[in-house]
Scaffold this motif. Structure first.
Motif, PDB file in Angstrom:
ATOM      1  N   ASP A  72      25.206  31.125  41.284  1.00  0.00           N
ATOM      2  CA  ASP A  72      25.141  32.453  40.683  1.00  0.00           C
ATOM      3  C   ASP A  72      23.765  32.726  40.081  1.00  0.00           C
ATOM      4  O   ASP A  72      23.263  33.849  40.134  1.00  0.00           O
ATOM      5  CB  ASP A  72      26.205  32.605  39.598  1.00  0.00           C
ATOM      6  CG  ASP A  72      27.539  33.064  40.160  1.00  0.00           C
ATOM      7  OD1 ASP A  72      27.672  33.152  41.396  1.00  0.00           O
ATOM      8  OD2 ASP A  72      28.463  33.315  39.370  1.00  0.00           O
ATOM      9  N   THR A  73      23.179  31.695  39.468  1.00  0.00           N
ATOM     10  CA  THR A  73      21.876  31.895  38.827  1.00  0.00           C
ATOM     11  C   THR A  73      20.861  30.858  39.280  1.00  0.00           C
ATOM     12  O   THR A  73      19.884  31.175  39.945  1.00  0.00           O
ATOM     13  CB  THR A  73      21.998  31.853  37.293  1.00  0.00           C
ATOM     14  OG1 THR A  73      22.667  30.652  36.888  1.00  0.00           O
ATOM     15  CG2 THR A  73      22.765  33.055  36.772  1.00  0.00           C
ATOM     16  N   ALA A  74      21.085  29.583  38.944  1.00  0.00           N
ATOM     17  CA  ALA A  74      20.128  28.513  39.208  1.00  0.00           C
ATOM     18  C   ALA A  74      20.893  27.224  39.502  1.00  0.00           C
ATOM     19  O   ALA A  74      22.102  27.151  39.287  1.00  0.00           O
ATOM     20  CB  ALA A  74      19.202  28.333  38.002  1.00  0.00           C
ATOM     21  N   PRO A  75      20.209  26.179  39.971  1.00  0.00           N
ATOM     22  CA  PRO A  75      20.901  24.914  40.262  1.00  0.00           C
ATOM     23  C   PRO A  75      21.560  24.272  39.058  1.00  0.00           C
ATOM     24  O   PRO A  75      22.537  23.539  39.206  1.00  0.00           O
ATOM     25  CB  PRO A  75      19.783  24.028  40.810  1.00  0.00           C
ATOM     26  CG  PRO A  75      18.766  24.969  41.340  1.00  0.00           C
ATOM     27  CD  PRO A  75      18.813  26.158  40.432  1.00  0.00           C
ATOM     28  N   TYR A  76      21.011  24.509  37.874  1.00  0.00           N
ATOM     29  CA  TYR A  76      21.610  23.975  36.651  1.00  0.00           C
ATOM     30  C   TYR A  76      21.818  25.099  35.645  1.00  0.00           C
ATOM     31  O   TYR A  76      21.084  26.090  35.637  1.00  0.00           O
ATOM     32  CB  TYR A  76      20.711  22.900  36.024  1.00  0.00           C
ATOM     33  CG  TYR A  76      20.628  21.634  36.849  1.00  0.00           C
ATOM     34  CD1 TYR A  76      21.691  20.727  36.868  1.00  0.00           C
ATOM     35  CD2 TYR A  76      19.505  21.353  37.615  1.00  0.00           C
ATOM     36  CE1 TYR A  76      21.626  19.563  37.626  1.00  0.00           C
ATOM     37  CE2 TYR A  76      19.435  20.191  38.377  1.00  0.00           C
ATOM     38  CZ  TYR A  76      20.501  19.311  38.376  1.00  0.00           C
ATOM     39  OH  TYR A  76      20.435  18.166  39.137  1.00  0.00           O
ATOM     40  N   VAL A  77      22.820  24.915  34.808  1.00  0.00           N
ATOM     41  CA  VAL A  77      23.097  25.840  33.712  1.00  0.00           C
ATOM     42  C   VAL A  77      22.906  25.078  32.414  1.00  0.00           C
ATOM     43  O   VAL A  77      23.304  23.909  32.292  1.00  0.00           O
ATOM     44  CB  VAL A  77      24.529  26.410  33.815  1.00  0.00           C
ATOM     45  CG1 VAL A  77      24.857  27.282  32.612  1.00  0.00           C
ATOM     46  CG2 VAL A  77      24.677  27.216  35.109  1.00  0.00           C
ATOM     47  N   LEU A  78      22.278  25.727  31.441  1.00  0.00           N
ATOM     48  CA  LEU A  78      21.949  25.084  30.167  1.00  0.00           C
ATOM     49  C   LEU A  78      23.040  25.328  29.134  1.00  0.00           C
ATOM     50  O   LEU A  78      23.539  26.448  28.989  1.00  0.00           O
ATOM     51  CB  LEU A  78      20.621  25.640  29.632  1.00  0.00           C
ATOM     52  CG  LEU A  78      19.385  25.302  30.462  1.00  0.00           C
ATOM     53  CD1 LEU A  78      18.234  26.222  30.086  1.00  0.00           C
ATOM     54  CD2 LEU A  78      18.984  23.845  30.261  1.00  0.00           C
ATOM     55  N   TRP A  79      23.375  24.278  28.419  1.00  0.00           N
ATOM     56  CA  TRP A  79      24.276  24.374  27.277  1.00  0.00           C
ATOM     57  C   TRP A  79      23.570  23.777  26.070  1.00  0.00           C
ATOM     58  O   TRP A  79      22.714  22.894  26.208  1.00  0.00           O
ATOM     59  CB  TRP A  79      25.564  23.583  27.530  1.00  0.00           C
ATOM     60  CG  TRP A  79      26.413  24.095  28.641  1.00  0.00           C
ATOM     61  CD1 TRP A  79      26.416  25.355  29.169  1.00  0.00           C
ATOM     62  CD2 TRP A  79      27.395  23.342  29.383  1.00  0.00           C
ATOM     63  NE1 TRP A  79      27.348  25.442  30.188  1.00  0.00           N
ATOM     64  CE2 TRP A  79      27.960  24.238  30.338  1.00  0.00           C
ATOM     65  CE3 TRP A  79      27.868  22.041  29.326  1.00  0.00           C
ATOM     66  CZ2 TRP A  79      28.956  23.838  31.234  1.00  0.00           C
ATOM     67  CZ3 TRP A  79      28.860  21.649  30.215  1.00  0.00           C
ATOM     68  CH2 TRP A  79      29.398  22.536  31.147  1.00  0.00           C
ATOM     69  N   THR A  80      23.911  24.240  24.886  1.00  0.00           N
ATOM     70  CA  THR A  80      23.360  23.627  23.680  1.00  0.00           C
ATOM     71  C   THR A  80      24.025  22.277  23.438  1.00  0.00           C
ATOM     72  O   THR A  80      25.225  22.107  23.675  1.00  0.00           O
ATOM     73  CB  THR A  80      23.557  24.527  22.456  1.00  0.00           C
ATOM     74  OG1 THR A  80      24.936  24.887  22.345  1.00  0.00           O
ATOM     75  CG2 THR A  80      22.721  25.783  22.571  1.00  0.00           C
ATOM     76  N   CYS A  81      23.228  21.331  22.984  1.00  0.00           N
ATOM     77  CA  CYS A  81      23.766  20.008  22.649  1.00  0.00           C
ATOM     78  C   CYS A  81      24.616  20.106  21.383  1.00  0.00           C
ATOM     79  O   CYS A  81      24.485  21.052  20.595  1.00  0.00           O
ATOM     80  CB  CYS A  81      22.632  19.017  22.410  1.00  0.00           C
ATOM     81  SG  CYS A  81      21.600  18.706  23.861  1.00  0.00           S
ATOM     82  N   GLU A  82      25.453  19.125  21.190  1.00  0.00           N
ATOM     83  CA  GLU A  82      26.249  19.074  19.966  1.00  0.00           C
ATOM     84  C   GLU A  82      25.322  19.070  18.758  1.00  0.00           C
ATOM     85  O   GLU A  82      24.358  18.324  18.710  1.00  0.00           O
ATOM     86  CB  GLU A  82      27.127  17.820  19.964  1.00  0.00           C
ATOM     87  CG  GLU A  82      28.118  17.769  18.824  1.00  0.00           C
ATOM     88  CD  GLU A  82      29.069  16.587  18.916  1.00  0.00           C
ATOM     89  OE1 GLU A  82      29.825  16.380  17.956  1.00  0.00           O
ATOM     90  OE2 GLU A  82      29.044  15.881  19.945  1.00  0.00           O
ATOM     91  N   GLY A  83      25.588  19.919  17.797  1.00  0.00           N
ATOM     92  CA  GLY A  83      24.716  20.057  16.639  1.00  0.00           C
ATOM     93  C   GLY A  83      23.645  21.120  16.827  1.00  0.00           C
ATOM     94  O   GLY A  83      22.960  21.482  15.869  1.00  0.00           O
ATOM     95  N   GLY A  84      23.481  21.624  18.061  1.00  0.00           N
ATOM     96  CA  GLY A  84      22.541  22.711  18.295  1.00  0.00           C
ATOM     97  C   GLY A  84      21.082  22.346  18.222  1.00  0.00           C
ATOM     98  O   GLY A  84      20.222  23.210  18.067  1.00  0.00           O
ATOM     99  N   GLU A  85      20.748  21.059  18.377  1.00  0.00           N
ATOM    100  CA  GLU A  85      19.360  20.633  18.225  1.00  0.00           C
ATOM    101  C   GLU A  85      18.577  20.601  19.525  1.00  0.00           C
ATOM    102  O   GLU A  85      17.415  20.226  19.527  1.00  0.00           O
ATOM    103  CB  GLU A  85      19.322  19.238  17.566  1.00  0.00           C
ATOM    104  CG  GLU A  85      19.800  19.244  16.121  1.00  0.00           C
ATOM    105  CD  GLU A  85      19.005  20.214  15.252  1.00  0.00           C
ATOM    106  OE1 GLU A  85      17.763  20.225  15.351  1.00  0.00           O
ATOM    107  OE2 GLU A  85      19.624  20.965  14.490  1.00  0.00           O
TER     108      GLU A  85
END
Length: 203
Positions: A72-85
């Motif tokens: 739909d967009t790119a080969p990988y999708v980004l998620w925030t790590c636990e804790g948002g760091e």
């Protein structure tokens, strides 16, 4: 790729590839014929055996058979790590070496990472907006609108501040991203390539 996959490929090297069955949506969900895959074991197997061929077509290597993935967009999708760091790609690896950042015409962010191009979905934008500035000043709506109005290929005045790097944002239209970054959104068989027929999944 896992060892069992490599062994299967060595034993059956000419199994026709599948096209039109698998997809990765903009939130990082795997779909089979338009339906989300939910079983953790299957999701883990896909993530461990996901890669790209020499033409920029991404696929899941399921034993001896390769299933090409519509993006739909790119080969990988980004998620925030636990804790948002920080950020991780949807297959679980932490992003530690981003090198370029792009802004498309819809305000979406795309990063070039050590794994490949990765898109930040709309449900993660609240995380990224406070990390944008212009000359050290937090971005306001007018500055963001000015960046969005720039032609594709131009540098914006905005900078994205990540834990690993401060990246200037470049304007890049969604339609131009695959060619510039070397990936194919909708893989198709090449001339002379063996493939198994399949109906295209629903969008």
């Amino acid at each position: 790729m896992e060892d069992w996959v490599l062994r299967a490929l060595a034993r059956w090297p000419n199994v026709p590839a599948l096209f039109g069955w698998l997809a990765l949506d903009r939130r990082g969900r795997w779909l089979i014929r338009g339906e989300p895959i939910s079983r953790p074991q299957i999701l883990d197997t896909i993530s461990r055996n996901y890669g790209a061929d020499e033409y920029g077509r991404w696929y899941f290597q399921n034993g001896p058979q390769r299933g090409y993935v519509r993006l739909d967009t790119a080969p990988y999708v980004l998620w925030t790590c636990e804790g948002g760091e920080g950020l991780q790609i949807h297959t679980g690896q932490r992003v530690r070496h981003p090198t370029r950042a792009f802004l498309d015409e819809e305000g979406s962010i795309l990063l070039l990472t050590e794994y490949g191009p990765a898109a930040l979905p709309d449900n993660e934008l609240d995380w990224v907006l406070p990390r944008l500035d212009q000359a050290g000043v937090p971005v306001d709506e007018d500055q963001l609108a000015a960046a969005l109005a720039l032609p594709s290929g131009q540098a914006t005045a905005l900078t994205l501040h990540l834990p690993e790097a401060n990246l200037p944002l470049e304007r890049l239209d969604r339609a131009r991203a695959p060619k510039l970054l070397g990936f194919v959104r909708d893989p198709q068989p090449r001339a002379g390539e063996q493939f198994a027929a399949a109906d295209s999944p629903e969008p």
